[in-house]
Write a protein that holds these residues in place. Structure first.
Motif, PDB file in Angstrom:
ATOM      1  N   SER A  76       0.812  -1.220   0.000  1.00 31.60           N
ATOM      2  CA  SER A  76       0.000   0.000   0.000  1.00 31.60           C
ATOM      3  C   SER A  76       0.847   1.272   0.000  1.00 31.60           C
ATOM      4  O   SER A  76       0.326   2.360  -0.248  1.00 31.60           O
ATOM      5  CB  SER A  76      -0.936   0.009   1.205  1.00 31.60           C
ATOM      6  OG  SER A  76      -0.203   0.102   2.412  1.00 31.60           O
ATOM      7  N   GLN A 207      -5.398  -7.635  -2.255  1.00 34.17           N
ATOM      8  CA  GLN A 207      -4.315  -6.719  -1.880  1.00 34.17           C
ATOM      9  C   GLN A 207      -3.525  -6.280  -3.109  1.00 34.17           C
ATOM     10  O   GLN A 207      -3.182  -5.093  -3.254  1.00 34.17           O
ATOM     11  CB  GLN A 207      -3.384  -7.396  -0.873  1.00 34.17           C
ATOM     12  CG  GLN A 207      -4.025  -7.697   0.473  1.00 34.17           C
ATOM     13  CD  GLN A 207      -3.085  -8.447   1.392  1.00 34.17           C
ATOM     14  OE1 GLN A 207      -2.197  -9.162   0.946  1.00 34.17           O
ATOM     15  NE2 GLN A 207      -3.290  -8.298   2.691  1.00 34.17           N
ATOM     16  N   ASN A 214      -3.540   1.753  -7.096  1.00 34.78           N
ATOM     17  CA  ASN A 214      -2.836   2.936  -6.604  1.00 34.78           C
ATOM     18  C   ASN A 214      -1.736   3.363  -7.569  1.00 34.78           C
ATOM     19  O   ASN A 214      -1.554   4.552  -7.844  1.00 34.78           O
ATOM     20  CB  ASN A 214      -2.235   2.656  -5.228  1.00 34.78           C
ATOM     21  CG  ASN A 214      -3.287   2.525  -4.155  1.00 34.78           C
ATOM     22  OD1 ASN A 214      -4.417   2.987  -4.315  1.00 34.78           O
ATOM     23  ND2 ASN A 214      -2.933   1.876  -3.047  1.00 34.78           N
TER      24      ASN A 214
END
Length: 223
Positions: A76, A207, A214
């Protein structure tokens, strides 16, 4: 000297996991009552083994979930697509114990085709293109659902990826309700993966999807 063998299989969840065996040099060493006692004992042994395997599986799954959580946090914070791809494959190997895995993405120029973005343990498959709907990964991309094929030799649509492949597992990558790719793994061992592996792979695929999304958002903003 003659011997008499009285084997009884030990089963766990209806699956034979082994055989308990007793032998004696006398031909009249055992009778039906002995067989009844032996059968009862093997049932108890199978129950004990089942409990031990259950505890082991729970502990193993908890450990793998902890690794997935850590990898998800790291993913992330990364926005370089190339780095993310390598992290996804490394994560699949570490957390899921996949020595042969591949990340396939929908071709942006031709959304009917999956192309291999990166792979681990597959050999030279960079030029391989798979039509959406074809093969195991193609079916997962079309349906949007993870797939587990215990024995690929019984799947007429199987497209070879690993030499001597016997078992394949894959999960689609979702971004904003769209399928953008598939995370796939193969083993040369039949029934190498189970439903628990499928659940973990689905979690990891989610995930990976978030990390890819992103990276694409940052890339689009930079452009």
């Amino acid at each position: 000297t003659k011997s008499f063998t009285c084997p009884r299989p030990s089963t766990v969840n209806g699956r034979t996991i082994g055989v308990l065996d007793i032998e004696n040099t006398r031909t009249d060493a055992f009778n039906e009552f002995d067989l009844h006692l032996f059968t009862t004992f093997t049932g108890q042994a199978a129950a004990a083994i089942r409990s031990a395997l259950f505890v082991r599986d729970i502990e193993s799954k908890a450990a793998r979930l902890a690794i997935l959580h850590r990898i998800g946090q790291t993913l992330s914070t990364e926005y370089d697509p190339d780095v993310i791809v390598e992290m996804i494959l490394a994560g699949a190997k570490e957390a899921l114990d996949y020595s042969r895995c591949a990340l396939l993405l929908i071709d942006r120029d031709d959304p009917t085709v999956l192309r291999i973005r990166a792979s681990l343990g597959y050999g030279d498959v960079g030029s391989l293109r798979i039509k959406v709907g074809e093969g195991i990964t193609g079916r997962a991309a079309r349906s949007g659902r993870p797939l587990l094929v215990p024995d690929v030799t019984k799947d007429p649509g199987y497209i070879p990826g690993v030499t001597g492949g016997r078992c394949e597992i894959c999960a689609p990558l979702h971004i904003d309700g769209r399928i953008v790719g598939v995370l796939d793994a193969e083993s040369q061992e039949m029934c190498a993966y189970d439903e628990g592996d499928l659940d973990l792979l689905s979690i990891f695929a989610a995930q990976a999807s978030g990390a890819i999304q992103n990276a694409r958002l940052v890339s689009d903003l930079e452009k």
